[in-house]
Design a protein around this motif. Structure first.
Motif, PDB file in Angstrom:
ATOM      1  N   THR A 190       0.819  -1.212   0.000  1.00  0.00           N
ATOM      2  CA  THR A 190       0.000   0.000   0.000  1.00  0.00           C
ATOM      3  C   THR A 190       0.854   1.264   0.000  1.00  0.00           C
ATOM      4  OG1 THR A 190      -1.754  -1.158   1.201  1.00  0.00           O
ATOM      5  CG2 THR A 190      -1.816   1.247   1.238  1.00  0.00           C
ATOM      6  N   ILE A 191       1.996   1.224   0.657  1.00  0.00           N
ATOM      7  CA  ILE A 191       2.770   2.457   0.867  1.00  0.00           C
ATOM      8  C   ILE A 191       4.078   2.506   0.097  1.00  0.00           C
ATOM      9  CG2 ILE A 191       1.804   2.676   3.183  1.00  0.00           C
ATOM     10  CD1 ILE A 191       4.508   1.769   4.286  1.00  0.00           C
ATOM     11  N   SER A 192       4.466   1.430  -0.558  1.00  0.00           N
ATOM     12  CA  SER A 192       5.745   1.421  -1.264  1.00  0.00           C
ATOM     13  C   SER A 192       5.562   1.923  -2.684  1.00  0.00           C
ATOM     14  CB  SER A 192       6.333   0.008  -1.283  1.00  0.00           C
ATOM     15  OG  SER A 192       7.553  -0.010  -1.999  1.00  0.00           O
ATOM     16  N   SER A 193       6.465   2.804  -3.108  1.00  0.00           N
ATOM     17  CA  SER A 193       6.395   3.351  -4.466  1.00  0.00           C
ATOM     18  C   SER A 193       6.885   2.353  -5.504  1.00  0.00           C
ATOM     19  CB  SER A 193       7.233   4.637  -4.564  1.00  0.00           C
ATOM     20  OG  SER A 193       8.581   4.374  -4.208  1.00  0.00           O
ATOM     21  N   SER A 194       7.615   1.335  -5.076  1.00  0.00           N
ATOM     22  CA  SER A 194       8.104   0.300  -5.990  1.00  0.00           C
ATOM     23  C   SER A 194       7.814  -1.062  -5.391  1.00  0.00           C
ATOM     24  CB  SER A 194       9.607   0.456  -6.252  1.00  0.00           C
ATOM     25  OG  SER A 194      10.326   0.365  -5.042  1.00  0.00           O
ATOM     26  N   SER A 195       7.932  -2.077  -6.205  1.00  0.00           N
ATOM     27  CA  SER A 195       7.612  -3.430  -5.746  1.00  0.00           C
ATOM     28  C   SER A 195       8.789  -4.017  -4.970  1.00  0.00           C
ATOM     29  CB  SER A 195       7.261  -4.292  -6.950  1.00  0.00           C
ATOM     30  OG  SER A 195       6.825  -5.568  -6.523  1.00  0.00           O
ATOM     31  N   VAL A 196       8.859  -5.318  -4.908  1.00  0.00           N
ATOM     32  CA  VAL A 196       9.903  -6.016  -4.161  1.00  0.00           C
ATOM     33  C   VAL A 196      11.270  -5.661  -4.743  1.00  0.00           C
ATOM     34  CG1 VAL A 196      10.743  -8.268  -3.424  1.00  0.00           C
ATOM     35  CG2 VAL A 196       8.283  -7.884  -3.694  1.00  0.00           C
TER      36      VAL A 196
END
Length: 688
Positions: free
Chosen positions: A58-64
């Motif tokens: 929800t809060i990360s601008s990028s994935s893993v």
């Protein structure tokens, strides 16, 4: 190096070595820990109901960023214990790198390959703040102040507006308009008298009852620690509060009108002691003024605690756009979890505009009945919008998103991860027939002149301060064949103000082309479609960001996204009225085409904005903005008729402005080419 060429990193928790993990890149992006050491700074708080993976998506601008696992058969028990603790207690192991946090999320494995983690990078403190909000089913809401929640005036600003209205009334011949403006003038005069009595006597008399000041202690001021006590009078039945920005200087006395139904909205935000929204303020006002206005709105500090106040009241410099990233600069919230209540849209960064619920500007003097024109007050509509946004967001989060996230394992491809809910997906505009989701435009902005209170604050001797205005020169009306008098202050000032730094403090320093006198049908009626002559801070807000490169200009037949659909072919539309195909219709359509052609040639932008129509017969009303300045207004029975009339009036206004400019700049004795730029035009005073 480990097998397959992956980086092997040593894991530490504090000074304790837990073992080694292989860093496996995701996609074609490489991620390396400093010195190939994974140094766990702390363990995140235990989550009550949300899995760490759902929070970080929800809060990360990028994935893993990368995956961690051990290919060794001799895995130390400390690593296994870390993985189990994080997995079952819904925690993450946090590595701090600069001002960012790398969260190690313990994942389940299809093949029982433990320990294994997915890694996400987020700004410091953001995870903890948003985890608490998601567990409490809480979002963030950001309020503007002036003309959204309050309208504030000093003696100086009251006198300015009274002077303007008196000048307009003196030049108006229509008795209906005179009656309307006289009623507006009466409201200003009554409130000025109330403020004057408060400033001189620390008391007011209303309906035969006298109200004495009560000393209210300010929990915190702009300095952060100095104790301030202000003399305040509250008239809740009238939604009026009288206060003094600087308690030692009587000329900083302010009369504040609170928007009706604010108590209903405030009660919803903290119903039964449980916060539904974390509250923030973003304004272009000066900081001390903004803090006091918010204190009047939230006297019990229930929405924003004293410890949060200085960080949550965000003051933006005049000329800069508002930004949610700036509001949440301390990692308090992610913009995906926030909505905005403001009376202007364009003052926000484009990426934040889908999160803005635009309310009509609060105009208690020009249109006091606008707040009660519908069965539901404006702020109750905002409350309902916020309620629907919150319900929609968490319905999707609880019923779909968390379930889909829980189905993923360590070995799964990260490209298949579900998209997190976003506030902007549930922020739908209101039905225009209910409450217009935009400004009702007024002939002049309500609220104090930006420069005056700061001037009062700079005075050293306050005990004998004169309550009369100290304007060096009066406002002198000038006439125009296209509208009411404009007013120009002879000597501008560049002092900072309680409403933010400005270049020209007088609110009447520029006459608006195409501006028509307000049409007051009755004493309480109002006319929409007239762009306000705004104060400096609000004017900077209103006209910020309208200029675009030529390649981005809409083609003929395309309108802006403000209230009008794109790709509407003007010249091919068929009228529903009886004059279809007539010469007038053709000329009107050509007016739109010509106006857009002028804009293209000047590298400017034309916008058509839908505004409230005061005439039931003429249901549609549009104003034309040329590089952000209102230059024409049109009404009609259809959208097309209203747009065409607005375009015709805009061309007439621009032509008159151009001719006036040529006359003022012409110098017969010299033939020097004088080229200047104004509103996208290159003026050539000696050309044809």
């Amino acid at each position: 190096m480990s097998r397959l060429g992956f980086n092997k990193s040593v894991v530490y928790h504090g000074e304790t070595c837990l073992g080694e993990l292989d860093v496996i890149p995701v996609g074609d992006k490489q991620f390396r820990f400093p010195n190939n050491e994974i140094r766990i700074h702390h363990i995140s708080p235990i989550s009550e109901r949300c899995s760490p993976l759902s929070v970080l998506l929800t809060i990360s601008s990028s994935s893993v960023r990368c995956k961690l696992e051990s290919f060794s058969s001799n895995v130390k028990q400390e690593l296994l214990a870390l993985h189990a603790s994080c997995f079952y207690d819904l925690k993450t192991a946090v590595v701090v790198i600069g001002d960012e946090e790398v969260h190690l999320v313990a994942m389940g494995s299809k093949f029982q390959r433990f320990p294994c983690f997915w890694c996400f990078v987020v700004p410091a403190q953001l995870y903890t703040a948003c985890l608490g909000m998601l567990n409490m089913r809480c979002l963030s809401i950001v309020f503007d102040l002036d003309e959204t929640l309050i309208v504030a005036n000093t003696m100086r600003s009251f006198e300015d507006r009274i002077d303007v209205l008196t000048g307009w009334i003196g030049q108006e011949s229509d008795p209906v308009r005179v009656a309307g403006m006289t009623s507006e003038l009466k409201r200003y005069v009554e409130d000025r008298a109330l403020l004057k009595h408060y400033a001189e006597n620390d008391a007011v008399t209303d309906n035969g009852q006298t109200y004495e000041v009560k000393m209210e202690e300010v929990p915190i001021n702009a300095a952060g620690n100095e104790r301030v006590v202000r003399p305040v009078i509250r008239l809740p039945e009238k939604n009026i509060v009288l206060t003094r920005i600087n308690p030692e200087i009587r000329d900083t006395s302010v009369l504040v009108r609170l928007r009706p139904a604010w108590e209903d909205l405030r009660s919803y935000l903290i119903a039964k002691g449980r916060k539904r929204f974390e509250v923030y303020i973003c304004t272009m006002a000066e900081r001390e003024y903004a803090l006091e206005m918010w204190r009047l709105l939230d006297p019990g500090t229930h929405l924003i605690t004293p410890k949060q106040l200085l960080n949550r009241v965000v003051c933006v410099k005049s000329g800069a756009r508002k930004s949610l990233l700036n509001v949440f600069k301390d990692g308090d919230c992610h913009p995906r979890m926030a909505m905005v209540i403001d009376d202007r849209l364009k003052v926000w960064e484009e990426k934040d505009q889908p999160r803005v619920h635009v309310v009509p500007a609060f105009t208690p003097y020009y249109a006091p009945q606008a707040e009660t024109a519908n069965a539901v007050p404006v702020l109750c509509v905002a409350r309902n919008v916020a309620c629907n946004v919150r319900a929609g967001f968490f319905k999707e989060f609880d019923e779909n998103f968390i379930r889909r996230v829980s189905e993923h394992h360590y070995e799964d491809e990260v490209l298949n991860l579900p998209s997190a809910p976003d506030v902007c997906s549930y922020l739908m505009p209101e039905d225009a027939s209910f409450v217009p989701n935009g400004n009702i435009s007024v002939p002049m902005a309500e609220g104090m002149n930006a420069s005056e209170v700061a001037h009062r604050l700079n005075q050293q001797d306050s005990r004998n301060a004169d309550l009369k205005s100290d304007r060096s020169q009066p406002l002198v009306p000038s006439t125009s064949i296209y509208g009411p008098p404009s007013f120009r202050s002879a000597i501008p000032s560049d002092k900072p103000s309680l409403l933010g730094p400005i270049q020209a403090p007088d609110i009447w320093n520029k006459q608006r082309a195409g501006f028509y006198p307000p049409s007051h049908a009755t004493a309480s009626s109002f006319s929409a479609g007239f762009r306000p002559l705004v104060s400096e801070a609000k004017r900077d807000e209103a006209f910020l960001g309208y200029g675009v490169p030529k390649k981005n200009l809409p083609q003929v037949g395309q309108l802006s996204d403000v209230g009008v659909a794109h790709n509407q072919p003007y010249l091919n539309n068929k009228r529903g009225s009886a004059d279809s195909g007539t010469l007038n219709s053709l000329q009107s359509s050509l007016s739109i085409e010509v106006l857009h052609e002028i804009a293209q040639r000047c590298g400017s932008k034309v916008e058509y904005r839908s505004v409230f129509s005061p005439n039931r017969e003429w249901r549609f009303s549009y104003e034309v903005l040329f590089t952000g300045e209102k230059v024409g207004l049109g009404m009609g029975k259809t959208r097309k008729d209203a747009q065409e009339q607005a375009a015709e009036n805009a061309l007439q206004s621009l032509a008159d402005k151009y001719v006036s400019y040529l006359i003022s700049r012409s110098k017969p004795e010299t033939k020097v080419l004088d080229t200047e730029s104004e509103n996208g035009f290159l003026w050539d005073s000696d050309s044809d």
